[in-house]
Design a protein around this motif. Structure first.
Motif, PDB file in Angstrom:
ATOM      1  N   MET A   1       0.838  -1.158   0.000  1.00  0.00           N
ATOM      2  CA  MET A   1       0.000   0.000   0.000  1.00  0.00           C
ATOM      3  C   MET A   1       0.899   1.241   0.000  1.00  0.00           C
ATOM      4  N   LYS A   2       0.688   2.103  -0.963  1.00  0.00           N
ATOM      5  CA  LYS A   2       1.468   3.319  -1.080  1.00  0.00           C
ATOM      6  C   LYS A   2       0.923   4.349  -0.099  1.00  0.00           C
ATOM      7  N   GLN A   3       1.838   5.015   0.624  1.00  0.00           N
ATOM      8  CA  GLN A   3       1.402   5.959   1.631  1.00  0.00           C
ATOM      9  C   GLN A   3       2.279   7.202   1.635  1.00  0.00           C
ATOM     10  N   LYS A   4       1.702   8.283   2.157  1.00  0.00           N
ATOM     11  CA  LYS A   4       2.398   9.563   2.264  1.00  0.00           C
ATOM     12  C   LYS A   4       2.469   9.919   3.740  1.00  0.00           C
ATOM     13  N   VAL A   5       3.676  10.169   4.237  1.00  0.00           N
ATOM     14  CA  VAL A   5       3.905  10.466   5.644  1.00  0.00           C
ATOM     15  C   VAL A   5       4.449  11.890   5.747  1.00  0.00           C
ATOM     16  N   VAL A   6       3.870  12.687   6.622  1.00  0.00           N
ATOM     17  CA  VAL A   6       4.345  14.051   6.874  1.00  0.00           C
ATOM     18  C   VAL A   6       4.869  14.095   8.301  1.00  0.00           C
ATOM     19  N   ILE A   7       6.130  14.541   8.453  1.00  0.00           N
ATOM     20  CA  ILE A   7       6.782  14.603   9.766  1.00  0.00           C
ATOM     21  C   ILE A   7       7.300  16.024   9.983  1.00  0.00           C
ATOM     22  N   LYS A   8       7.012  16.562  11.157  1.00  0.00           N
ATOM     23  CA  LYS A   8       7.484  17.896  11.515  1.00  0.00           C
ATOM     24  C   LYS A   8       8.847  17.763  12.185  1.00  0.00           C
ATOM     25  N   LEU A   9       9.808  18.543  11.697  1.00  0.00           N
ATOM     26  CA  LEU A   9      11.172  18.492  12.209  1.00  0.00           C
ATOM     27  C   LEU A   9      11.513  19.810  12.876  1.00  0.00           C
ATOM     28  N   SER A  10      12.481  19.745  13.788  1.00  0.00           N
ATOM     29  CA  SER A  10      12.982  20.980  14.393  1.00  0.00           C
ATOM     30  C   SER A  10      14.405  21.209  13.895  1.00  0.00           C
ATOM     31  N   ALA A  11      14.812  22.442  13.856  1.00  0.00           N
ATOM     32  CA  ALA A  11      16.190  22.829  13.527  1.00  0.00           C
ATOM     33  C   ALA A  11      16.627  22.340  12.151  1.00  0.00           C
ATOM     34  N   VAL A  12      15.866  22.679  11.130  1.00  0.00           N
ATOM     35  CA  VAL A  12      16.296  22.379   9.759  1.00  0.00           C
ATOM     36  C   VAL A  12      16.561  23.698   9.026  1.00  0.00           C
ATOM     37  N   HIS A  13      17.283  24.604   9.710  1.00  0.00           N
ATOM     38  CA  HIS A  13      17.530  25.919   9.144  1.00  0.00           C
ATOM     39  C   HIS A  13      18.813  25.969   8.315  1.00  0.00           C
ATOM     40  N   ASP A  14      19.787  25.158   8.646  1.00  0.00           N
ATOM     41  CA  ASP A  14      21.034  25.184   7.884  1.00  0.00           C
ATOM     42  C   ASP A  14      21.099  24.014   6.896  1.00  0.00           C
ATOM     43  N   GLU A  15      22.011  24.122   5.965  1.00  0.00           N
ATOM     44  CA  GLU A  15      22.147  23.136   4.881  1.00  0.00           C
ATOM     45  C   GLU A  15      22.560  21.766   5.419  1.00  0.00           C
ATOM     46  N   LYS A  16      23.375  21.729   6.429  1.00  0.00           N
ATOM     47  CA  LYS A  16      23.861  20.463   6.993  1.00  0.00           C
ATOM     48  C   LYS A  16      22.714  19.645   7.589  1.00  0.00           C
ATOM     49  N   SER A  17      21.836  20.281   8.346  1.00  0.00           N
ATOM     50  CA  SER A  17      20.723  19.557   8.964  1.00  0.00           C
ATOM     51  C   SER A  17      19.688  19.124   7.909  1.00  0.00           C
ATOM     52  N   ARG A  18      19.497  19.939   6.863  1.00  0.00           N
ATOM     53  CA  ARG A  18      18.580  19.544   5.782  1.00  0.00           C
ATOM     54  C   ARG A  18      19.108  18.317   5.049  1.00  0.00           C
ATOM     55  N   ALA A  19      20.399  18.305   4.770  1.00  0.00           N
ATOM     56  CA  ALA A  19      21.007  17.161   4.085  1.00  0.00           C
ATOM     57  C   ALA A  19      20.937  15.907   4.953  1.00  0.00           C
ATOM     58  N   LYS A  20      21.150  16.075   6.255  1.00  0.00           N
ATOM     59  CA  LYS A  20      21.085  14.942   7.185  1.00  0.00           C
ATOM     60  C   LYS A  20      19.675  14.363   7.246  1.00  0.00           C
ATOM     61  N   ALA A  21      18.664  15.250   7.256  1.00  0.00           N
ATOM     62  CA  ALA A  21      17.273  14.791   7.300  1.00  0.00           C
ATOM     63  C   ALA A  21      16.897  14.046   6.021  1.00  0.00           C
ATOM     64  N   MET A  22      17.294  14.573   4.885  1.00  0.00           N
ATOM     65  CA  MET A  22      16.978  13.915   3.611  1.00  0.00           C
ATOM     66  C   MET A  22      17.694  12.569   3.502  1.00  0.00           C
ATOM     67  N   LYS A  23      18.946  12.512   3.904  1.00  0.00           N
ATOM     68  CA  LYS A  23      19.718  11.272   3.832  1.00  0.00           C
ATOM     69  C   LYS A  23      19.108  10.201   4.731  1.00  0.00           C
ATOM     70  N   THR A  24      18.669  10.606   5.923  1.00  0.00           N
ATOM     71  CA  THR A  24      18.046   9.664   6.853  1.00  0.00           C
ATOM     72  C   THR A  24      16.715   9.156   6.306  1.00  0.00           C
ATOM     73  N   ALA A  25      15.903  10.053   5.751  1.00  0.00           N
ATOM     74  CA  ALA A  25      14.572   9.673   5.255  1.00  0.00           C
ATOM     75  C   ALA A  25      14.675   8.740   4.055  1.00  0.00           C
ATOM     76  N   VAL A  26      15.584   9.016   3.151  1.00  0.00           N
ATOM     77  CA  VAL A  26      15.705   8.205   1.936  1.00  0.00           C
ATOM     78  C   VAL A  26      16.333   6.850   2.243  1.00  0.00           C
ATOM     79  N   GLY A  27      17.062   6.749   3.359  1.00  0.00           N
ATOM     80  CA  GLY A  27      17.722   5.498   3.715  1.00  0.00           C
ATOM     81  C   GLY A  27      16.798   4.423   4.260  1.00  0.00           C
ATOM     82  N   VAL A  28      15.577   4.762   4.603  1.00  0.00           N
ATOM     83  CA  VAL A  28      14.630   3.793   5.160  1.00  0.00           C
ATOM     84  C   VAL A  28      14.046   2.940   4.029  1.00  0.00           C
TER      85      VAL A  28
END
Length: 117
Positions: A1-28
């Motif tokens: 079943m295809k699903q869409k998940v929305v997660i609220k994150l804190s402290a994604v203001h700098d490029e490093k934290s955005r890259a870390k969040a994307m890398k973690t999400a895509v790795g699942v």
């Protein structure tokens, strides 16, 4: 079943934290795509059979705070497109009966007369 998940994150203001969040999400396992909305601090993950608990836990480990906002199933647009398409032309081959050959009639069977008698 295809699903869409929305997660609220804190402290994604700098490029490093955005890259870390994307890398973690895509790795699942099961994640097909992920998009980050920087102004709202949300990450949208779309995939087939995504483990939401594992995804949230991994994001919490890397970014310190993550909260699940919504989990929705995604209907596939392909089904709608298939219904709208006109049926394709079907080619049907008509096979006739096999040819019949006429044989000349056979002469009637006669028992041979006994030549001794």
């Amino acid at each position: 079943m295809k699903q869409k998940v929305v997660i609220k994150l804190s402290a994604v203001h700098d490029e490093k934290s955005r890259a870390k969040a994307m890398k973690t999400a895509v790795g699942v396992d099961g994640v097909n795509s992920a998009s980050l909305q920087q102004d709202k601090g949300l990450i949208e993950v779309t995939g087939d059979g995504v483990d939401v608990v594992l995804l949230t836990t991994l994001l919490r480990k890397s970014l310190k705070h993550a909260e699940v906002v919504s989990v929705n199933s995604v209907e596939e647009k392909k089904k709608e497109e298939e219904k709208k398409k006109e049926p394709e032309a079907i080619i049907q081959y008509v096979m006739g009966c096999p040819p019949q050959y006429l044989c000349p009639p056979c002469p009637p069977y006669e028992e041979p007369g006994c030549s001794i008698m």
